[in-house]
Design a protein around this motif. Structure first.
Motif, PDB file in Angstrom:
ATOM      1  N   GLU A   1       0.526  -4.862  -1.746  1.00 27.14           N
ATOM      2  CA  GLU A   1       0.273  -3.435  -1.508  1.00 27.14           C
ATOM      3  C   GLU A   1       1.603  -2.694  -1.412  1.00 27.14           C
ATOM      4  O   GLU A   1       2.577  -3.249  -0.895  1.00 27.14           O
ATOM      5  CB  GLU A   1      -0.457  -3.238  -0.178  1.00 27.14           C
ATOM      6  CG  GLU A   1      -1.785  -3.914  -0.095  1.00 27.14           C
ATOM      7  CD  GLU A   1      -2.192  -4.207   1.351  1.00 27.14           C
ATOM      8  OE1 GLU A   1      -3.369  -4.497   1.553  1.00 27.14           O
ATOM      9  OE2 GLU A   1      -1.332  -4.161   2.243  1.00 27.14           O
ATOM     10  N   GLU A   2       1.574  -1.457  -1.856  1.00 29.43           N
ATOM     11  CA  GLU A   2       2.791  -0.676  -1.729  1.00 29.43           C
ATOM     12  C   GLU A   2       2.987  -0.299  -0.269  1.00 29.43           C
ATOM     13  O   GLU A   2       2.068   0.152   0.400  1.00 29.43           O
ATOM     14  CB  GLU A   2       2.714   0.589  -2.583  1.00 29.43           C
ATOM     15  CG  GLU A   2       4.045   1.294  -2.612  1.00 29.43           C
ATOM     16  CD  GLU A   2       4.118   2.374  -3.675  1.00 29.43           C
ATOM     17  OE1 GLU A   2       4.226   3.532  -3.299  1.00 29.43           O
ATOM     18  OE2 GLU A   2       4.064   2.025  -4.868  1.00 29.43           O
ATOM     19  N   GLN A   3       4.182  -0.510   0.239  1.00 34.63           N
ATOM     20  CA  GLN A   3       4.444  -0.188   1.646  1.00 34.63           C
ATOM     21  C   GLN A   3       4.668   1.295   1.831  1.00 34.63           C
ATOM     22  O   GLN A   3       5.258   1.951   0.997  1.00 34.63           O
ATOM     23  CB  GLN A   3       5.704  -0.907   2.104  1.00 34.63           C
ATOM     24  CG  GLN A   3       5.513  -2.374   2.305  1.00 34.63           C
ATOM     25  CD  GLN A   3       6.764  -2.984   2.902  1.00 34.63           C
ATOM     26  OE1 GLN A   3       7.453  -2.374   3.695  1.00 34.63           O
ATOM     27  NE2 GLN A   3       7.070  -4.195   2.493  1.00 34.63           N
ATOM     28  N   GLN A   4       4.182   1.742   2.960  1.00 33.06           N
ATOM     29  CA  GLN A   4       4.437   3.125   3.308  1.00 33.06           C
ATOM     30  C   GLN A   4       5.431   3.093   4.459  1.00 33.06           C
ATOM     31  O   GLN A   4       5.212   2.425   5.459  1.00 33.06           O
ATOM     32  CB  GLN A   4       3.133   3.748   3.759  1.00 33.06           C
ATOM     33  CG  GLN A   4       3.158   5.232   3.801  1.00 33.06           C
ATOM     34  CD  GLN A   4       1.829   5.762   4.275  1.00 33.06           C
ATOM     35  OE1 GLN A   4       1.097   5.103   5.010  1.00 33.06           O
ATOM     36  NE2 GLN A   4       1.521   6.961   3.866  1.00 33.06           N
ATOM     37  N   LYS A   5       6.506   3.787   4.293  1.00 33.66           N
ATOM     38  CA  LYS A   5       7.489   3.759   5.376  1.00 33.66           C
ATOM     39  C   LYS A   5       6.916   4.437   6.608  1.00 33.66           C
ATOM     40  O   LYS A   5       6.092   5.350   6.504  1.00 33.66           O
ATOM     41  CB  LYS A   5       8.774   4.442   4.923  1.00 33.66           C
ATOM     42  CG  LYS A   5       9.982   3.745   5.470  1.00 33.66           C
ATOM     43  CD  LYS A   5      11.254   4.400   5.067  1.00 33.66           C
ATOM     44  CE  LYS A   5      12.355   3.871   5.971  1.00 33.66           C
ATOM     45  NZ  LYS A   5      13.480   4.751   6.026  1.00 33.66           N
ATOM     46  N   LEU A   6       7.362   3.995   7.753  1.00 32.14           N
ATOM     47  CA  LEU A   6       6.750   4.449   8.996  1.00 32.14           C
ATOM     48  C   LEU A   6       6.856   5.958   9.215  1.00 32.14           C
ATOM     49  O   LEU A   6       5.929   6.585   9.738  1.00 32.14           O
ATOM     50  CB  LEU A   6       7.410   3.695  10.151  1.00 32.14           C
ATOM     51  CG  LEU A   6       6.662   3.653  11.462  1.00 32.14           C
ATOM     52  CD1 LEU A   6       5.231   3.202  11.282  1.00 32.14           C
ATOM     53  CD2 LEU A   6       7.385   2.758  12.437  1.00 32.14           C
ATOM     54  N   ASP A   7       7.962   6.566   8.777  1.00 35.18           N
ATOM     55  CA  ASP A   7       8.069   8.014   8.996  1.00 35.18           C
ATOM     56  C   ASP A   7       7.091   8.768   8.108  1.00 35.18           C
ATOM     57  O   ASP A   7       6.547   9.806   8.497  1.00 35.18           O
ATOM     58  CB  ASP A   7       9.512   8.538   8.843  1.00 35.18           C
ATOM     59  CG  ASP A   7      10.244   7.956   7.675  1.00 35.18           C
ATOM     60  OD1 ASP A   7       9.623   7.209   6.896  1.00 35.18           O
ATOM     61  OD2 ASP A   7      11.449   8.245   7.534  1.00 35.18           O
TER      62      ASP A   7
ATOM     63  N   TYR B   1       4.178   7.514   7.130  1.00 29.83           N
ATOM     64  CA  TYR B   1       2.877   7.249   7.776  1.00 29.83           C
ATOM     65  C   TYR B   1       2.659   8.227   8.934  1.00 29.83           C
ATOM     66  O   TYR B   1       1.602   8.849   9.056  1.00 29.83           O
ATOM     67  CB  TYR B   1       2.855   5.803   8.285  1.00 29.83           C
ATOM     68  CG  TYR B   1       1.659   5.501   9.169  1.00 29.83           C
ATOM     69  CD1 TYR B   1       0.424   5.191   8.605  1.00 29.83           C
ATOM     70  CD2 TYR B   1       1.783   5.533  10.559  1.00 29.83           C
ATOM     71  CE1 TYR B   1      -0.680   4.942   9.424  1.00 29.83           C
ATOM     72  CE2 TYR B   1       0.695   5.282  11.376  1.00 29.83           C
ATOM     73  CZ  TYR B   1      -0.535   4.983  10.802  1.00 29.83           C
ATOM     74  OH  TYR B   1      -1.618   4.744  11.607  1.00 29.83           O
ATOM     75  N   ALA B   2       3.670   8.385   9.785  1.00 28.75           N
ATOM     76  CA  ALA B   2       3.540   9.256  10.961  1.00 28.75           C
ATOM     77  C   ALA B   2       3.312  10.704  10.533  1.00 28.75           C
ATOM     78  O   ALA B   2       2.491  11.420  11.111  1.00 28.75           O
ATOM     79  CB  ALA B   2       4.791   9.148  11.831  1.00 28.75           C
TER      80      ALA B   2
END
Ligand code: FDP
Length: 334
Positions: free
Chosen positions: A61-67, A69-70
């Motif tokens: 899966e493509e990662q979504q960076k935490l910032d 996501y927030a």
């Protein structure tokens, strides 16, 4: 048995007179976002979410960076609720309009979804900062002037600190109150009612690697904070200890608990400084005043600066009132 006060109960029992549910639920939604962000950080762990957006994880899966996501989460929890007329995020170039099919509300939400970006990838404390204004014209859908208001006009502000525990700290203009997340039951519980900067203060927080770029006034102020005997200063130096995390929320929070000042001075070729007025300096200035402190750009109160631009930056001195006033005194002759 000690009285247990959840954030929901506290918000309800302490809602300002003008709050008619809309405002109260807006605060709940931000607290909910805080829980979800904290949960995501904990659950996914280093391997899954830290790292660059666009990376592919082990599940393909493509990662979504935490910032990111927030940012998305705060947007999605608030765009359709009918409580806001506009939003603005530090992560987005433009103001966020409330999409047409949704009802327009009376408030404006400004937020920095994840502050302290250099610390995200290395598992060091980071935070979310938010501010809430009233819409200037309640009959209109959100416009830029609804967002570009002075920090003095904030009706609420707060931050979430993702540290050794997760804390939600906020004010509605009636003191600053802190809640700690009990992750077993998923509730923020009142742990720090009526927070005030203690005196005498303990810490100064500044990135001293920029020393050579500062103005003479900022350099002298730094010497004063350190308690240096040389060069001779016009006022007796104080002597504080140094602590700098590089996450504004974490540095502010520690200084709020122990007393101190956070400084991000202007630089010779960067007179505007670094910290964003709308998403960082403004909300924290409002909180500082509510906790008996003060915030300045070195010349005037942050509370009095009208933003001209969504991403406007300001030099920032924030913390115990006397320490910040002293910064203004040192900077007067620059
Ligand atoms: P960051 O750039 O890592 O997002 O304004 C953002 C901010 O962090 C603050 O949270 C922090 O106090 C400051 O910048 C850190 O800047 P330096 O790395 O230049 O010290």
């Amino acid at each position: 048995m000690p009285r247990i006060e959840t954030i929901e109960r506290f918000i309800l029992e302490n809602q300002p007179e003008y709050a008619q549910g809309e405002f109260t639920y807006l605060l709940y939604d931000i607290a909910l976002a805080a829980k979800l962000i904290a949960h995501k950080m904990k659950r996914a762990g280093l391997a899954d979410i830290l790292g660059q957006a666009g990376n592919v994880n082990v599940q393909g899966e493509e990662q979504q960076k935490l910032d990111i996501y927030a940012d998305e989460l705060l947007f999605q929890l608030n765009d359709h609720t009918g409580r806001l007329c506009a939003m603005a995020s530090e992560e987005r170039e433009e103001m966020i309009e409330i999409p047409e099919p949704y009802k327009k509300g009376s408030y404006v939400l400004v937020y920095d979804p994840l502050d302290g970006s250099s610390n995200i990838d290395v598992n060091v404390s980071i935070g979310t900062i938010f501010g809430i204004y009233r819409c200037v014209d309640w009959d209109q859908r959100g416009r830029l002037e609804d967002v570009l208001q002075k920090p003095k006009d904030l009706v609420a502000a707060g931050y979430v600190l993702y540290g050794s525990s997760t804390m939600f700290v906020y004010t509605t203009g009636d003191g600053v109150h802190g809640f700690t997340l009990d992750s077993d039951v998923g509730e923020f519980l009142l742990s720090h009612p009526n927070m005030r900067f203690p005196s005498p203060p303990k810490y100064y927080s500044v990135n001293e690697s920029y020393y050579d770029e500062w103005t003479p006034g900022a350099q002298s102020y730094y010497h004063w904070l350190q308690g240096r005997k040389e060069p001779k200063l016009s006022v007796n130096p104080t002597k504080l200890s140094s602590r700098y995390i590089g996450s504004l929320v974490a540095d502010f929070h520690r200084n709020l608990l122990r007393g101190g000042v956070f400084a991000y001075p202007a630089e010779m070729d960067k007179p505007e400084g670094k910290i964003r007025l709308l998403y960082e300096a403004g909300p924290l200035a409002f909180m500082a005043e509510q906790a008996g402190g003060y915030a300045s750009d070195g010349k005037q109160s942050i509370m009095d600066i009208t933003p001209e631009d969504l991403h406007q930056r300001v030099p920032l001195y924030i913390g115990n009132r006397d320490l910040v006033r002293m910064a203004e005194a040192f900077l007067r002759n620059d």
